[in-house]
Every structure is written in structure tokens, then in C-alpha cells.
Design a protein around this motif. Structure first.
Motif, short mmCIF file in Angstrom:
data_model
loop_
_atom_site.label_atom_id
_atom_site.label_comp_id
_atom_site.label_asym_id
_atom_site.label_seq_id
_atom_site.Cartn_x
_atom_site.Cartn_y
_atom_site.Cartn_z
N GLU A 54 0.81 -1.22 0.00
CA GLU A 54 0.00 0.00 0.00
C GLU A 54 0.84 1.27 0.00
O GLU A 54 0.53 2.23 -0.71
CB GLU A 54 -0.95 0.00 1.20
N ASP A 55 1.91 1.31 0.79
CA ASP A 55 2.72 2.53 0.85
C ASP A 55 3.35 2.86 -0.50
O ASP A 55 3.40 4.02 -0.90
CB ASP A 55 3.78 2.42 1.94
N GLU A 56 3.81 1.84 -1.22
CA GLU A 56 4.38 2.06 -2.55
C GLU A 56 3.31 2.55 -3.52
O GLU A 56 3.56 3.47 -4.31
CB GLU A 56 4.99 0.77 -3.09
N ILE A 57 2.14 1.95 -3.47
CA ILE A 57 1.03 2.35 -4.35
C ILE A 57 0.63 3.79 -4.05
O ILE A 57 0.44 4.60 -4.97
CB ILE A 57 -0.18 1.40 -4.18
N ARG A 58 0.50 4.11 -2.76
CA ARG A 58 0.12 5.48 -2.38
C ARG A 58 1.15 6.48 -2.90
O ARG A 58 0.79 7.54 -3.42
CB ARG A 58 -0.01 5.59 -0.86
N ALA A 59 2.43 6.16 -2.76
CA ALA A 59 3.48 7.07 -3.22
C ALA A 59 3.40 7.25 -4.74
O ALA A 59 3.51 8.38 -5.24
CB ALA A 59 4.85 6.54 -2.82
#
Length: 185
Positions: A43-48
Motif C-alpha cells: 500500500e505505501d508504494e502504491i500510495r506514493a
């Protein structure tokens, strides 16, 4: 023929009752729709990545394709490789649940107003089954048909669409029952 001013109380109360029913469905029975939504394992990579590519609040398609590029070999390759995504994005900020709840109530009110406009052809003292049928059907159109295009165009699972239709049926029954209760004699 009934006037809209004669129907202000059932319009308002049916909106309130639908709002309460939807709150109960979504808070007390949170499992009902919870399984319809998924998170990413990264999720953190996708959000970024989304934050980096987002220019403004709005709807985004991946891959983005103009009609003139539908037969472009590179576009066809991207479509075949996937994933295909339609993403509704909002800019960040403090989340205020009050705004969407107010908008939802106004939508409930709009559906009840439109349903009452359909039912204005019924006379005062109309048989309760005619009142119920007319108002519940109009309420059904307003509350239950909207999810179907989400299944067709937005990749919502048909299981999810079905559950939102069930919600809409419940809301339609509430509208029909409220109007039967308060229909002018």
C-alpha cells in the motif's frame, strides 16, 4: 391530485428513516460491505506512486487511452498486460465525515422528493397498496439501480453490486411504508 406541500412530512421522514437504516447497515453490519473492498499488500508504494502521478482530484484510468489510440499497438499491449484500473482520487487532508453524510442525506431527500413527484398522480385516500407500490418502485429506481453501472463499467464485483441493490430495496421499502403511513386521507 396531491400537492407536493401535502407530502412534506413523508418526504422528510422517509429521508430520515433511510438515512438511519443506511447508518445501521454500514455501522452495525459493517461486515456486509467490508469484504467488497481490498487493500494492496504494498500500500505505501502504491500510495506514493499515485500521489506522484496525481495532478488533481478526479477520475484516472490506467492505462489512459484516448479513443484515437484504441488500435495503437502499444496501447493494445498495455491493455493485454494489465492491470486495468479506474481510480477515483481525492487530494489529501483531514477527513471530515460530516460532508459526505450531509451529501448522503441530501441524496436521500432528493430520492424521496422525486418519488413523491411520481406519486402525485394518486388521489388523497388512495388505496395503501397503490401508494406503497408507486413510492417503493420510485424509491427502488433511485436507490437500487445506481450500483449496476458500477458492475458494468467500474469492475465492482457483481456480489458487491447485488448487496448494494439489496440495500436499495430496503430503502425503497422504507420509503413506500413511510408514505403509506402518512398519505393524505
Amino acid at each position: 391530485m396531491i400537492s407536493l406541500t401535502q407530502l412534506w412530512l413523508p418526504i422528510l421522514l422517509s429521508s430520515v428513516f433511510v438515512f438511519i437504516a443506511s447508518s445501521l447497515l454500514n455501522m452495525l453490519l459493517s461486515f456486509w460491505h467490508q469484504a467488497d473492498y481490498h487493500g494492496f499488500t504494498n500500500e505505501d508504494e502504491i500510495r506514493a506512486a499515485l500521489r506522484k502521478g496525481m495532478t488533481q482530484t478526479g477520475m484516472y484510468n490506467v492505462p489512459y487511452c484516448l479513443p484515437s489510440k484504441m488500435n495503437d499497438p502499444d496501447m493494445l499491449r498495455k491493455m493485454e498486460e494489465g492491470p486495468l484500473a479506474m481510480v477515483a482520487m481525492k487530494t489529501g487532508g483531514k477527513f471530515n465525515l460530516g460532508v459526505p453524510l450531509l451529501q448522503w442525506f441530501l441524496f436521500c431527500l432528493l430520492v424521496s422528493v422525486l418519488a413523491s413527484l411520481v406519486a402525485m398522480v394518486l388521489p388523497a385516500g388512495a388505496p395503501p397498496m397503490h401508494v406503497f407500490h408507486t413510492l417503493a418502485l420510485a424509491g427502488l429506481l433511485g436507490h437500487a439501480m445506481g450500483p449496476i453501472p458500477n458492475g458494468i463499467w467500474w469492475a465492482h464485483s457483481w456480489r458487491s453490486v447485488f448487496k448494494y441493490i439489496v440495500d436499495g430495496v430496503i430503502y425503497a421499502l422504507i420509503i413506500g411504508g413511510t408514505f403509506v403511513w402518512l398519505w393524505p386521507k
